[in-house]
Scaffold this motif. Sequence first.
Motif, PDB file in Angstrom:
ATOM      1  N   LYS A 251       5.855   2.935   9.209  1.00 51.64           N
ATOM      2  CA  LYS A 251       6.527   3.738  10.244  1.00 51.64           C
ATOM      3  C   LYS A 251       7.885   3.135  10.607  1.00 51.64           C
ATOM      4  CE  LYS A 251       2.327   5.590  12.423  1.00 51.64           C
ATOM      5  NZ  LYS A 251       1.495   5.624  13.645  1.00 51.64           N
ATOM      6  N   ALA A 252       7.931   1.801  10.695  1.00 51.31           N
ATOM      7  CA  ALA A 252       9.199   1.136  11.025  1.00 51.31           C
ATOM      8  C   ALA A 252      10.236   1.375   9.935  1.00 51.31           C
ATOM      9  CB  ALA A 252       8.957  -0.362  11.208  1.00 51.31           C
ATOM     10  N   ASP A 253       9.813   1.379   8.690  1.00 48.88           N
ATOM     11  CA  ASP A 253      10.725   1.619   7.581  1.00 48.88           C
ATOM     12  C   ASP A 253      11.274   3.048   7.628  1.00 48.88           C
ATOM     13  OD1 ASP A 253      12.008   0.818   5.095  1.00 48.88           O
ATOM     14  OD2 ASP A 253      10.596   2.142   4.083  1.00 48.88           O
ATOM     15  N   LEU A 254      10.425   3.997   7.976  1.00 47.27           N
ATOM     16  CA  LEU A 254      10.874   5.396   8.084  1.00 47.27           C
ATOM     17  C   LEU A 254      11.903   5.552   9.215  1.00 47.27           C
ATOM     18  CD1 LEU A 254       7.458   7.243   7.570  1.00 47.27           C
ATOM     19  CD2 LEU A 254       9.387   7.222   5.995  1.00 47.27           C
ATOM     20  N   ARG A 255      11.663   4.883  10.311  1.00 47.34           N
ATOM     21  CA  ARG A 255      12.604   4.985  11.439  1.00 47.34           C
ATOM     22  C   ARG A 255      13.961   4.386  11.061  1.00 47.34           C
ATOM     23  NH1 ARG A 255       7.908   3.238  14.411  1.00 47.34           N
ATOM     24  NH2 ARG A 255       6.977   4.991  15.549  1.00 47.34           N
ATOM     25  N   ARG A 256      13.953   3.297  10.278  1.00 47.47           N
ATOM     26  CA  ARG A 256      15.223   2.711   9.842  1.00 47.47           C
ATOM     27  C   ARG A 256      16.011   3.687   8.970  1.00 47.47           C
ATOM     28  NH1 ARG A 256      12.269  -2.197   9.385  1.00 47.47           N
ATOM     29  NH2 ARG A 256      11.845  -1.781   7.183  1.00 47.47           N
ATOM     30  N   GLN A 257      15.295   4.579   8.301  1.00 51.73           N
ATOM     31  CA  GLN A 257      15.964   5.568   7.450  1.00 51.73           C
ATOM     32  C   GLN A 257      16.383   6.817   8.234  1.00 51.73           C
ATOM     33  OE1 GLN A 257      13.770   6.358   3.730  1.00 51.73           O
ATOM     34  NE2 GLN A 257      12.586   4.490   4.110  1.00 51.73           N
ATOM     35  N   GLY A 258      16.143   6.810   9.551  1.00 56.52           N
ATOM     36  CA  GLY A 258      16.524   7.955  10.368  1.00 56.52           C
ATOM     37  C   GLY A 258      15.497   9.062  10.355  1.00 56.52           C
ATOM     38  N   ILE A 259      14.265   8.737  10.014  1.00 58.14           N
ATOM     39  CA  ILE A 259      13.196   9.735   9.960  1.00 58.14           C
ATOM     40  C   ILE A 259      12.215   9.464  11.099  1.00 58.14           C
ATOM     41  CG2 ILE A 259      11.267  10.637   8.585  1.00 58.14           C
ATOM     42  CD1 ILE A 259      12.824   9.649   6.085  1.00 58.14           C
TER      43      ILE A 259
ATOM     44  N   GLN B 272       0.854  -1.189   0.000  1.00 58.97           N
ATOM     45  CA  GLN B 272       0.000   0.000   0.000  1.00 58.97           C
ATOM     46  C   GLN B 272       0.892   1.242   0.000  1.00 58.97           C
ATOM     47  OE1 GLN B 272      -3.308  -0.265   2.946  1.00 58.97           O
ATOM     48  NE2 GLN B 272      -2.422  -2.255   3.455  1.00 58.97           N
ATOM     49  N   THR B 273       0.368   2.312  -0.549  1.00 59.58           N
ATOM     50  CA  THR B 273       1.112   3.568  -0.600  1.00 59.58           C
ATOM     51  C   THR B 273       0.675   4.466   0.561  1.00 59.58           C
ATOM     52  OG1 THR B 273       1.232   3.415  -3.005  1.00 59.58           O
ATOM     53  CG2 THR B 273       1.707   5.567  -2.023  1.00 59.58           C
ATOM     54  N   PHE B 274       1.658   4.982   1.321  1.00 59.69           N
ATOM     55  CA  PHE B 274       1.379   5.855   2.472  1.00 59.69           C
ATOM     56  C   PHE B 274       2.036   7.223   2.246  1.00 59.69           C
ATOM     57  CE2 PHE B 274       1.070   1.568   4.110  1.00 59.69           C
ATOM     58  CZ  PHE B 274      -0.064   1.625   4.915  1.00 59.69           C
ATOM     59  N   VAL B 275       1.309   8.265   2.627  1.00 58.74           N
ATOM     60  CA  VAL B 275       1.845   9.638   2.599  1.00 58.74           C
ATOM     61  C   VAL B 275       2.297   9.972   4.021  1.00 58.74           C
ATOM     62  CG1 VAL B 275       1.337  12.048   2.099  1.00 58.74           C
ATOM     63  CG2 VAL B 275       0.218  10.242   0.775  1.00 58.74           C
ATOM     64  N   TRP B 276       3.534  10.510   4.151  1.00 56.87           N
ATOM     65  CA  TRP B 276       4.046  10.761   5.494  1.00 56.87           C
ATOM     66  C   TRP B 276       4.668  12.148   5.625  1.00 56.87           C
ATOM     67  CZ3 TRP B 276       9.194  11.918   5.516  1.00 56.87           C
ATOM     68  CH2 TRP B 276       9.953  11.468   4.424  1.00 56.87           C
ATOM     69  N   GLU B 277       4.679  12.625   6.859  1.00 57.07           N
ATOM     70  CA  GLU B 277       5.411  13.842   7.237  1.00 57.07           C
ATOM     71  C   GLU B 277       6.249  13.483   8.455  1.00 57.07           C
ATOM     72  OE1 GLU B 277       2.840  17.114   7.956  1.00 57.07           O
ATOM     73  OE2 GLU B 277       1.857  17.003   5.989  1.00 57.07           O
ATOM     74  N   GLY B 278       7.481  13.984   8.502  1.00 56.87           N
ATOM     75  CA  GLY B 278       8.346  13.637   9.616  1.00 56.87           C
ATOM     76  C   GLY B 278       9.501  14.604   9.751  1.00 56.87           C
ATOM     77  N   ALA B 279      10.425  14.242  10.636  1.00 54.99           N
ATOM     78  CA  ALA B 279      11.603  15.080  10.885  1.00 54.99           C
ATOM     79  C   ALA B 279      12.845  14.225  10.711  1.00 54.99           C
ATOM     80  CB  ALA B 279      11.552  15.653  12.295  1.00 54.99           C
ATOM     81  N   ASP B 280      13.860  14.807  10.050  1.00 50.88           N
ATOM     82  CA  ASP B 280      15.105  14.056   9.874  1.00 50.88           C
ATOM     83  C   ASP B 280      15.965  14.188  11.121  1.00 50.88           C
ATOM     84  OD1 ASP B 280      16.155  16.587   9.766  1.00 50.88           O
ATOM     85  OD2 ASP B 280      16.616  16.549   7.633  1.00 50.88           O
ATOM     86  N   ARG B 281      17.228  13.704  11.053  1.00 47.06           N
ATOM     87  CA  ARG B 281      18.099  13.683  12.224  1.00 47.06           C
ATOM     88  C   ARG B 281      18.444  15.091  12.713  1.00 47.06           C
ATOM     89  NH1 ARG B 281      20.092   9.264   9.122  1.00 47.06           N
ATOM     90  NH2 ARG B 281      19.950   7.277  10.272  1.00 47.06           N
ATOM     91  N   ARG B 282      18.356  16.089  11.818  1.00 43.10           N
ATOM     92  CA  ARG B 282      18.655  17.482  12.213  1.00 43.10           C
ATOM     93  C   ARG B 282      17.413  18.224  12.665  1.00 43.10           C
ATOM     94  NH1 ARG B 282      21.513  19.315   6.783  1.00 43.10           N
ATOM     95  NH2 ARG B 282      19.675  18.171   6.038  1.00 43.10           N
ATOM     96  N   GLY B 283      16.253  17.530  12.625  1.00 37.03           N
ATOM     97  CA  GLY B 283      15.012  18.148  13.077  1.00 37.03           C
ATOM     98  C   GLY B 283      14.251  18.872  11.987  1.00 37.03           C
ATOM     99  N   ALA B 284      14.750  18.829  10.764  1.00 37.29           N
ATOM    100  CA  ALA B 284      14.075  19.517   9.660  1.00 37.29           C
ATOM    101  C   ALA B 284      12.837  18.744   9.241  1.00 37.29           C
ATOM    102  CB  ALA B 284      15.023  19.677   8.481  1.00 37.29           C
ATOM    103  N   ARG B 285      11.763  19.490   8.922  1.00 40.40           N
ATOM    104  CA  ARG B 285      10.521  18.850   8.501  1.00 40.40           C
ATOM    105  C   ARG B 285      10.641  18.386   7.051  1.00 40.40           C
ATOM    106  NH1 ARG B 285       6.000  19.908  11.945  1.00 40.40           N
ATOM    107  NH2 ARG B 285       4.819  18.735  10.380  1.00 40.40           N
ATOM    108  N   ILE B 286      10.287  17.128   6.797  1.00 45.99           N
ATOM    109  CA  ILE B 286      10.314  16.584   5.440  1.00 45.99           C
ATOM    110  C   ILE B 286       9.045  15.757   5.229  1.00 45.99           C
ATOM    111  CG2 ILE B 286      12.821  16.521   5.120  1.00 45.99           C
ATOM    112  CD1 ILE B 286      12.789  13.621   5.995  1.00 45.99           C
TER     113      ILE B 286
END
Length: 403
Positions: free
Chosen positions: A33-41, A6-20
């Motif tokens: 969500k687990a995949d995003l955390r593995r990418q440091g998001i 399934q395709t998910f739309v996400w908003e998050g913060a990277d390691r520097r706190g910038a919104r992406i």
Amino acid sequence: MAEKLQTFVWEGADRRGARISGETEAKSLTLAKADLRRQGITPLKVKKKAAPLFTQRKQAILTKDIAVFSRQLATMLSAGVPLVQSLDIVARGHENASMRELVDNIRSDVESGTSLSEALRKHPLQFDALYCNLVQAGEQAGVLETLLHKIADYKEKTESLKAKIKKALFYPTAVIVVAVIVTAILLIFVVPQFEDLFSGFGADLPAFTKMVINLSEFFQDYWWVMAGGIMGVVYGFSAAKKRSVAMQEGLDRMSLKIPVVGNILNKAAIARFCRTLSTMFAAGVPLVEALDSVAGAVGNVVYRQATEKIRDEVATGQQLQTTLQQSGLFPNLVIQMVAIGEESGSLDAMLGKVADFFEEEVDNLVDSLTSLLEPLIMSVLGILVGGLVVSMYLPIFKLGSAI
């Protein structure tokens, strides 16, 4: 059965706190969500992407799509591209949305550790037992790309053979349908105009003209009954054919006895028998097991039952050439080539040559049938339409001669 991505739309913060923000594919919200955390998001908002208001209508998956898939996958593997990556490339490059989804599901199964043959067996409508057995033989022997090339060749030649048979049957059917439509238009709309004209003559009309006018009046009064009857017969026939095995077998037997067309269907069934058996035997599939797959691929109940009997006799130790001869369906050429193949150990090559010969025979017969039918159909069409026109002008000629 594996879950669909399934395709998910996400908003998050990277390691520097910038919104992406962005999109990702996963089997569930938790995995996304687990995949995003593995990418440091750090995911702040993740939701399933809404379906577009107007979605593209899915197309049916045709046999030619499977043939193209086989050829593309074989080419990728021959070039050294890993299987999962090859499936991903093939899926992204396909225009048919249904085919893309099918290949994506196969890729997901393979990626999770399932063998390609097992992944294909989950889709029996697109990949029959013959296809899956060949892929499994290729996996076990370590020659998957070679077997996929053979499968692609087999699918392409089988489709070509089917197209030739359809070509032989389509032209006369199309002309007959056009003739019926033209005749109906003349009888319902054109003849009544002449009937009004003839009513002022005050003279007896020729018998042929009266017959056509009576036929026109019948069509005008009962055209809806005739149209409904034809549609009902066609629908009932197709429904009965799908549901009744006895009717399917009867039609298969009868089709082989039709003059000219029966000869084409016989040669086509022999070509499919030889092509399928050649492909299976070349893949290293045991002869008895190969004949089991061939029985389901010949496309006619007469040859299917004969192949099943041949399989049973070969299983008891008889030679293939002997069983073919006893069936009474295969010409001497096939029997002799099989005998040479068995003696020389090149049965797959001999069967391939026989298949090439009969496929060419079918091609020539189709061309001959088309050439034969063209003048015959045009003559019938000319007599039918011309007869209606002449019947309308006969009273005018009679009136002119009286003057």
